[in-house]
Design a protein around this motif. Structure first.
Motif, PDB file in Angstrom:
ATOM      1  N   ARG A 542       0.970  -1.300  -0.044  1.00  0.00           N
ATOM      2  CA  ARG A 542       0.173  -0.025   0.084  1.00  0.00           C
ATOM      3  C   ARG A 542       0.869   1.282   0.088  1.00  0.00           C
ATOM      4  O   ARG A 542       0.617   2.335  -0.841  1.00  0.00           O
ATOM      5  N   LYS A 543       1.836   1.115   0.637  1.00  0.00           N
ATOM      6  CA  LYS A 543       2.929   2.544   0.871  1.00  0.00           C
ATOM      7  C   LYS A 543       3.664   2.708  -0.320  1.00  0.00           C
ATOM      8  O   LYS A 543       3.510   3.884  -1.001  1.00  0.00           O
ATOM      9  N   GLN A 544       4.107   1.559  -0.958  1.00  0.00           N
ATOM     10  CA  GLN A 544       4.899   1.657  -2.115  1.00  0.00           C
ATOM     11  C   GLN A 544       4.114   2.129  -3.260  1.00  0.00           C
ATOM     12  O   GLN A 544       4.551   2.772  -4.087  1.00  0.00           O
ATOM     13  N   PHE A 545       2.977   1.614  -3.339  1.00  0.00           N
ATOM     14  CA  PHE A 545       2.216   2.199  -4.656  1.00  0.00           C
ATOM     15  C   PHE A 545       1.611   3.309  -4.388  1.00  0.00           C
ATOM     16  O   PHE A 545       1.702   4.293  -5.338  1.00  0.00           O
ATOM     17  N   TYR A 546       1.397   3.878  -3.299  1.00  0.00           N
ATOM     18  CA  TYR A 546       0.915   5.136  -3.062  1.00  0.00           C
ATOM     19  C   TYR A 546       2.158   6.291  -3.263  1.00  0.00           C
ATOM     20  O   TYR A 546       1.600   7.448  -3.609  1.00  0.00           O
ATOM     21  N   GLU A 547       3.222   5.781  -2.838  1.00  0.00           N
ATOM     22  CA  GLU A 547       4.215   6.597  -3.253  1.00  0.00           C
ATOM     23  C   GLU A 547       4.840   6.774  -4.487  1.00  0.00           C
ATOM     24  O   GLU A 547       5.619   7.974  -5.156  1.00  0.00           O
ATOM     25  N   VAL A 548       4.354   6.103  -5.369  1.00  0.00           N
ATOM     26  CA  VAL A 548       4.668   6.246  -6.983  1.00  0.00           C
ATOM     27  C   VAL A 548       3.844   7.469  -7.521  1.00  0.00           C
ATOM     28  O   VAL A 548       2.551   7.587  -7.154  1.00  0.00           O
ATOM     29  N   GLU A 549       4.570   8.423  -8.147  1.00  0.00           N
ATOM     30  CA  GLU A 549       3.801   9.563  -8.698  1.00  0.00           C
ATOM     31  C   GLU A 549       2.866   9.121  -9.541  1.00  0.00           C
ATOM     32  O   GLU A 549       3.003   8.406 -10.516  1.00  0.00           O
ATOM     33  N   GLY A 550       1.780   9.819  -9.070  1.00  0.00           N
ATOM     34  CA  GLY A 550       0.408   9.940 -10.086  1.00  0.00           C
ATOM     35  C   GLY A 550      -0.433   8.557  -9.923  1.00  0.00           C
ATOM     36  O   GLY A 550      -1.321   8.222 -10.538  1.00  0.00           O
ATOM     37  N   SER A 551       0.043   7.983  -8.770  1.00  0.00           N
ATOM     38  CA  SER A 551      -0.804   6.636  -8.580  1.00  0.00           C
ATOM     39  C   SER A 551      -2.337   6.918  -8.411  1.00  0.00           C
ATOM     40  O   SER A 551      -2.890   6.071  -9.142  1.00  0.00           O
ATOM     41  N   ILE A 552      -2.547   7.531  -7.353  1.00  0.00           N
ATOM     42  CA  ILE A 552      -4.018   7.849  -7.021  1.00  0.00           C
ATOM     43  C   ILE A 552      -4.725   8.718  -8.063  1.00  0.00           C
ATOM     44  O   ILE A 552      -5.835   8.396  -8.323  1.00  0.00           O
ATOM     45  N   LYS A 553      -4.101   9.561  -8.655  1.00  0.00           N
ATOM     46  CA  LYS A 553      -4.554  10.297  -9.821  1.00  0.00           C
ATOM     47  C   LYS A 553      -4.852   9.345 -11.098  1.00  0.00           C
ATOM     48  O   LYS A 553      -5.815   9.647 -11.537  1.00  0.00           O
ATOM     49  N   THR A 554      -4.013   8.522 -11.338  1.00  0.00           N
ATOM     50  CA  THR A 554      -4.377   7.678 -12.041  1.00  0.00           C
ATOM     51  C   THR A 554      -5.777   6.606 -12.042  1.00  0.00           C
ATOM     52  O   THR A 554      -6.566   6.575 -12.703  1.00  0.00           O
ATOM     53  N   LEU A 555      -5.831   6.172 -10.695  1.00  0.00           N
ATOM     54  CA  LEU A 555      -7.084   5.392 -10.261  1.00  0.00           C
ATOM     55  C   LEU A 555      -8.243   6.197 -10.236  1.00  0.00           C
ATOM     56  O   LEU A 555      -9.289   5.794 -10.792  1.00  0.00           O
ATOM     57  N   LEU A 556      -8.233   7.462  -9.871  1.00  0.00           N
ATOM     58  CA  LEU A 556      -9.273   8.274 -10.012  1.00  0.00           C
ATOM     59  C   LEU A 556      -9.624   8.680 -11.382  1.00  0.00           C
ATOM     60  O   LEU A 556     -10.962   8.881 -11.434  1.00  0.00           O
ATOM     61  N   ARG A 557      -8.791   8.720 -12.138  1.00  0.00           N
ATOM     62  CA  ARG A 557      -9.091   9.228 -13.789  1.00  0.00           C
ATOM     63  C   ARG A 557      -9.929   7.986 -14.108  1.00  0.00           C
ATOM     64  O   ARG A 557     -10.730   8.115 -15.238  1.00  0.00           O
ATOM     65  N   LEU A 558      -9.303   6.776 -13.784  1.00  0.00           N
ATOM     66  CA  LEU A 558     -10.077   5.440 -14.322  1.00  0.00           C
ATOM     67  C   LEU A 558     -11.356   5.264 -13.728  1.00  0.00           C
ATOM     68  O   LEU A 558     -12.438   4.913 -14.539  1.00  0.00           O
ATOM     69  N   LEU A 559     -11.557   5.703 -12.298  1.00  0.00           N
ATOM     70  CA  LEU A 559     -12.914   5.789 -11.779  1.00  0.00           C
ATOM     71  C   LEU A 559     -14.098   6.613 -12.442  1.00  0.00           C
ATOM     72  O   LEU A 559     -14.996   6.260 -12.722  1.00  0.00           O
ATOM     73  N   HIS A 560     -13.183   7.960 -12.768  1.00  0.00           N
ATOM     74  CA  HIS A 560     -14.145   8.636 -13.717  1.00  0.00           C
ATOM     75  C   HIS A 560     -14.629   8.187 -14.903  1.00  0.00           C
ATOM     76  O   HIS A 560     -15.746   8.555 -15.212  1.00  0.00           O
ATOM     77  N   ALA A 561     -13.612   7.883 -15.682  1.00  0.00           N
ATOM     78  CA  ALA A 561     -13.887   7.398 -17.139  1.00  0.00           C
ATOM     79  C   ALA A 561     -14.914   6.291 -17.133  1.00  0.00           C
ATOM     80  O   ALA A 561     -15.855   6.166 -17.894  1.00  0.00           O
ATOM     81  N   TYR A 562     -14.783   5.234 -16.198  1.00  0.00           N
ATOM     82  CA  TYR A 562     -15.801   4.143 -16.291  1.00  0.00           C
ATOM     83  C   TYR A 562     -17.026   4.372 -15.605  1.00  0.00           C
ATOM     84  O   TYR A 562     -17.965   3.699 -15.869  1.00  0.00           O
ATOM     85  N   CYS A 563     -16.964   5.081 -14.523  1.00  0.00           N
ATOM     86  CA  CYS A 563     -18.210   5.656 -14.099  1.00  0.00           C
ATOM     87  C   CYS A 563     -19.185   6.241 -15.194  1.00  0.00           C
ATOM     88  O   CYS A 563     -20.362   5.878 -15.376  1.00  0.00           O
ATOM     89  N   ASP A 564     -18.642   7.252 -15.802  1.00  0.00           N
ATOM     90  CA  ASP A 564     -19.397   7.869 -17.104  1.00  0.00           C
ATOM     91  C   ASP A 564     -19.727   6.669 -18.338  1.00  0.00           C
ATOM     92  O   ASP A 564     -20.835   6.672 -18.709  1.00  0.00           O
ATOM     93  N   LEU A 565     -18.864   5.745 -18.387  1.00  0.00           N
ATOM     94  CA  LEU A 565     -19.152   4.742 -19.345  1.00  0.00           C
ATOM     95  C   LEU A 565     -20.192   4.067 -18.850  1.00  0.00           C
ATOM     96  O   LEU A 565     -20.991   3.515 -19.587  1.00  0.00           O
ATOM     97  N   ASP A 566     -20.309   3.515 -17.790  1.00  0.00           N
ATOM     98  CA  ASP A 566     -21.152   2.635 -16.979  1.00  0.00           C
ATOM     99  C   ASP A 566     -22.577   3.430 -17.013  1.00  0.00           C
ATOM    100  O   ASP A 566     -23.647   2.560 -17.409  1.00  0.00           O
ATOM    101  N   LYS A 567     -22.769   4.804 -16.738  1.00  0.00           N
ATOM    102  CA  LYS A 567     -23.955   5.482 -16.798  1.00  0.00           C
ATOM    103  C   LYS A 567     -24.340   5.440 -18.425  1.00  0.00           C
ATOM    104  O   LYS A 567     -25.619   5.342 -18.391  1.00  0.00           O
TER     105      LYS A 567
END
Length: 855
Positions: A542-567
């Motif tokens: 958890r720590k190592q993934f979080y410390e990679v630059e842009g990790s959370i940003k990438t996940l939230l971008r995917l969450l946004h993209a696929y939420c829109d696609l699902d709707k």
């Protein structure tokens, strides 16, 4: 002082249980105690189903989902005949066709320059005009090692053979020059034998018979088939001509007595087209060669054996074809012949009906030996079809286990390492190698299904190599997809997860793949699933993934993209005339959302990551959005996982938390779930209410919307986990006199006593939580009669007195696996709070503060 110390001990016990922590399990199989603790912890990791991989209907090198277009990939269908094979001595060792010589070479003559050289023999008067040599003749002339065996130099049309310097004595020229000369100066008539063979020279002096020419003509004239006796003589003569001078007397004898009769029998059986006899003879030939230690390239007359075997390819029997292939491969062919044999085996393996043929012989071992012994770069196409065959056969469970026994994992991982090293140099990179890697990784994907393969993947350091492969071929969707399938299967196991987590750059590589292939759904879902497994098992991950630059940003971008696609998908389904009824399997888009949310929930177990996610508006709003537009009847797993994520994020209650700021909107969304008939959804919503109900506004909402009635009813569920979550909400509600009155009227007290009686001995953790609820019901000893009632108070006293007896508690052990766990829970979770509650009922601790519910 002692009282406050007892309370501190009680609080610290609960805090220790609730705080996020990571402890690697001692064994892969978790104990019942560990399972219960994971289910009860307020911060919980989530596990999702492994993405389903559909089985391909047809066996092809590249399936229908491949990113490779038909123009950019090798074919799976092709024609193969005996003429596709090269004669073992028909080409130079270099394997390249030579260009004609630009000049006439000056070669030494047979005689000295001082002596007169006799004229070459002239053709007889009745000689037929020169004609184009037959195909067999051309092959014979082109052979390297013995260019004109059993023949001499013919007179070139329109010219006569001269003496001295004009005479071509090919014996003193190089192999390549001899082949070039023989190809560019086709003979028309037999002259004299250049190697001094008396038998051939004697034949050269005989006049040519026109009738004999007709029998050798293959250009339209009918030829008389040779008799069996003629075939035997030809076999023996050709074998003698190809024998090496270094052949020992024993080898010559073994050939004549053991091998030659089998080859002659093969010729006869070939003419009779007897498949059974041909197969039996091939097996007999293999055994004879093996007994004489003549397999591989050790037989001096190997070329003659291969020439005979190649003729049998056209027979058209799959069983015979596989028997031939095994024998030919064990004779260590190379170049085009190796390719053709691999194609032959590939062609046979395309039919599942032929799998039984591969089970009855050691063909799997022979194919793996090809991968071990030959050079992948020089034989890339042969390796492609060899690996394609192994991939097909690995779809058969019996053959898959055989592959594992024959060290397939070790061989394939080693081959993968070699290819990576070769292609690390930019100029060596080729599409052939990438085609080959698709087959290789697909085979490893099938091997990963076997639990016995895990130690082999670990021992070969395969996880590091797979990460490197993913990095080098990040643009190749097929390779990336296969690697993601391997990792998603193996990451289900703790030891494999730890090995993958040790690859320090794996998180950076995974994020690069996610960003590169944003809409490659089958690849995306498996990478996220693997990350979810890693973060579920390791806080370091958890720590190592979080410390990679842009990790959370990438996940939230995917969450946004696929939420829109699902709707969009949901709106399209809603507008359709026929709507799906009842529960269904998640769609690909829903499955990706499930994996993303599970990953976020697992990451939030780490305090630093959890606080940041709870404070991230995009994260919280997207989770709320899913609960708004997605019904639990439409996709249960997605809604349940979203609720679990809210349960983890609501643990972090501070000024920066968006959960705290949106607490009433979230409470309204939870109400929808409480009104549903889905018990798992109700349980998850209750858990979130257990965290949010510490706020006065949420408590008032629960009373206003009659949610408390649902909570009290859950105590009758008969399920310990449901009762545990309900007790957490009741503890928070039982801090106000008005709320306590409503709870008593709803029957909460009686149900809590029944819960303590029914589950106390088997679940001391739940028993301790019930005691906390009663503690908050009583501000003083007088409250026992007011809010609990005298009859219920006496029942409670009896239960507490009984359970506090250590001997009784020890006698309550009901599961051997839980003995130690139950003792710890009794001492840490039940005994302190039960003792305080007992004293409080007797009026000794009426001034103590109420206890908070579990967070």
């Amino acid at each position: 002082m002692e009282e406050s110390e007892s309370l501190q001990k009680m609080y610290s016990s609960r805090d220790k249980r609730s705080d996020p922590f990571y402890k690697p399990p001692n064994s892969v199989q978790k104990t019942s105690a560990e399972i219960i603790n994971e289910a009860r912890n307020s911060l919980r990791t989530l596990k999702t189903k492994r993405p389903f991989t559909p089985r391909e209907d047809q066996r092809k090198l590249f399936g229908p989902l491949s990113s490779r277009t038909p123009d950019n990939r090798p074919p799976s269908s092709f024609s193969l005949h005996s003429c596709s094979f090269e004669s073992p001595e028909s080409r130079p060792l270099s394997g390249t066709r030579l260009s004609p010589l630009p000049h006439k070479p000056k070669l030494p003559s047979l005689e000295t320059e001082d002596e007169m050289t006799p004229a070459a023999p002239q053709p007889p008067p009745h000689a037929v005009p020169s004609r184009r040599p037959s195909r067999t003749r051309t092959h014979l002339l082109r052979s390297h090692g013995n260019i004109l065996a059993e023949s001499g130099i013919h007179q070139v049309e329109g010219k006569s053979v001269k003496t001295s310097k004009d005479t071509l004595l090919l014996k003193d020229t190089s192999d390549e020059d001899r082949i070039s000369l023989s190809l560019n100066n086709p003979p028309s008539q037999l002259g004299y034998n250049i190697y001094g063979n008396p038998e051939a020279q004697g034949r050269a002096e005989e006049p040519s018979n026109p009738q004999d020419n007709k029998s050798r003509d293959i250009d339209g004239n009918k030829s008389k088939p040779p008799s069996p006796n003629d075939s035997k003589k030809t076999l023996h003569r050709e074998a003698e001509s190809t024998a090496n001078e270094s052949e020992t007397e024993w080898e010559r004898s073994y050939w004549n007595e053991k091998i030659l009769p089998i080859l002659q029998a093969l010729e006869a059986a070939h003419q009779d087209a007897n498949h059974e006899d041909l197969c039996s003879l091939c097996v007999k030939l293999w055994k004879t060669l093996d007994d004489g230690s003549m397999l591989g390239k050790r037989c001096k007359r190997r070329s003659h054996i291969l020439k005979t075997l190649y003729k049998l390819v056209d027979v058209g029997s799959d069983r015979l074809g596989l028997t031939l292939a095994k024998l030919i491969l064990e004779l260590r062919v190379s170049g085009k012949n190796l390719l053709n044999i691999c194609k032959l085996v590939f062609k046979i393996s395309r039919s599942e009906n032929n799998d039984c043929l591969f089970q009855s012989d050691n063909m799997m071992g022979v194919l793996l030996e090809v991968l071990q012994n030959e050079d992948a770069q020089a034989n890339s196409e042969a390796f492609l079809y060899c690996l394609g065959t192994i991939k097909f056969l690995s779809g058969n469970t019996v053959l898959l286990h055989e592959l594992l026994k024959k060290q397939a994992v070790e061989i394939l991982v080693e081959l993968m390492k070699q290819i990576i090293q070769v292609n690390a140099v930019p100029e060596n990179t080729s599409s052939d190698m990438s085609h080959l890697l698709v087959q290789l990784t697909a085979t490893l994907r099938n091997l990963a299904d076997l639990s016995q393969s895990r130690p082999k993947f670990l021992a070969t350091n395969a996880f590091m190599e797979l990460c490197v492969l993913l990095e080098h071929y990040i643009h190749d969707k097929d390779i990336c997809t296969n690697v993601s399938r391997i990792l998603s299967k193996l990451s289900l196991y703790h030891d494999c997860c730890m090995a993958l987590a040790d690859c320090s750059n794996c998180y950076t590589i995974f994020l690069s793949v996610l960003n590169k292939h944003l809409y490659k759904q089958d690849l995306l879902v498996r990478i996220i699933f693997t990350l979810g497994n890693l973060t579920a098992k390791s806080d370091t991950a958890r720590k190592q993934f979080y410390e990679v630059e842009g990790s959370i940003k990438t996940l939230l971008r995917l969450l946004h993209a696929y939420c829109d696609l699902d709707k969009k998908t949901q709106r399209a389904v809603s507008s359709a005339k026929e709507k799906p009824k009842g529960q269904k399997q998640p769609t690909e888009v829903e499955d990706i959302l499930i994996k993303i949310i599970s990953l976020l929930a697992n990451l939030s177990v780490n305090p630093k990551v959890g606080e940041d996610l709870a404070a991230d508006q995009n994260c919280v709003l997207h989770l709320m959005q899913i609960l708004e537009y997605k019904s639990i009847n439409e996709c249960e797993e997605l809604v349940i996982d979203t609720l679990a994520a809210f349960g983890n994020l609501s643990y972090y209650q501070n000024d920066t938390s968006v959960i705290t700021k949106k607490i009433m909107e979230i409470s309204n969304l939870l109400l929808r779930l409480m009104l549903s008939s889905n018990m798992e959804g109700i349980l998850e919503a209750t858990r979130v209410y257990g965290n949010l109900s510490q706020y006065q506004d949420v408590q008032d909402f629960i009373l206003e919307k009659n949610v408390y009635k649902f909570i009290v009813t859950l105590l009758d569920s008969g399920q310990q986990d449901v009762c545990f979550s309900a007790c957490g909400v009741l503890i928070n509600l039982a801090t106000d006199s008005h709320k306590k009155t409503l709870l008593k009227e709803e029957g909460a007290v009686e149900k809590l006593i029944e819960c303590l009686r029914d589950f106390g001995c088997s679940d001391w953790q739940l028993a301790g939580l019930v005691c906390k609820a009663f503690w908050n019901f009583m501000d003083s000893a007088t409250d026992a009669g007011l809010y609990i009632g005298f009859e219920e108070t006496n029942k409670l006293l009896d239960l507490l007195s009984t359970y506090l007896d250590e001997q009784v508690a020890l006698d309550c052990r009901w599961n051997v696996d839980l003995m130690e766990y139950q003792r710890e829970c009794w001492e840490a979770e039940f005994k302190p709070v039960a003792s305080l509650l007992l004293d409080k009922i007797h009026g000794h601790h009426s001034h103590l503060e109420p206890l908070p519910g579990p967070v």
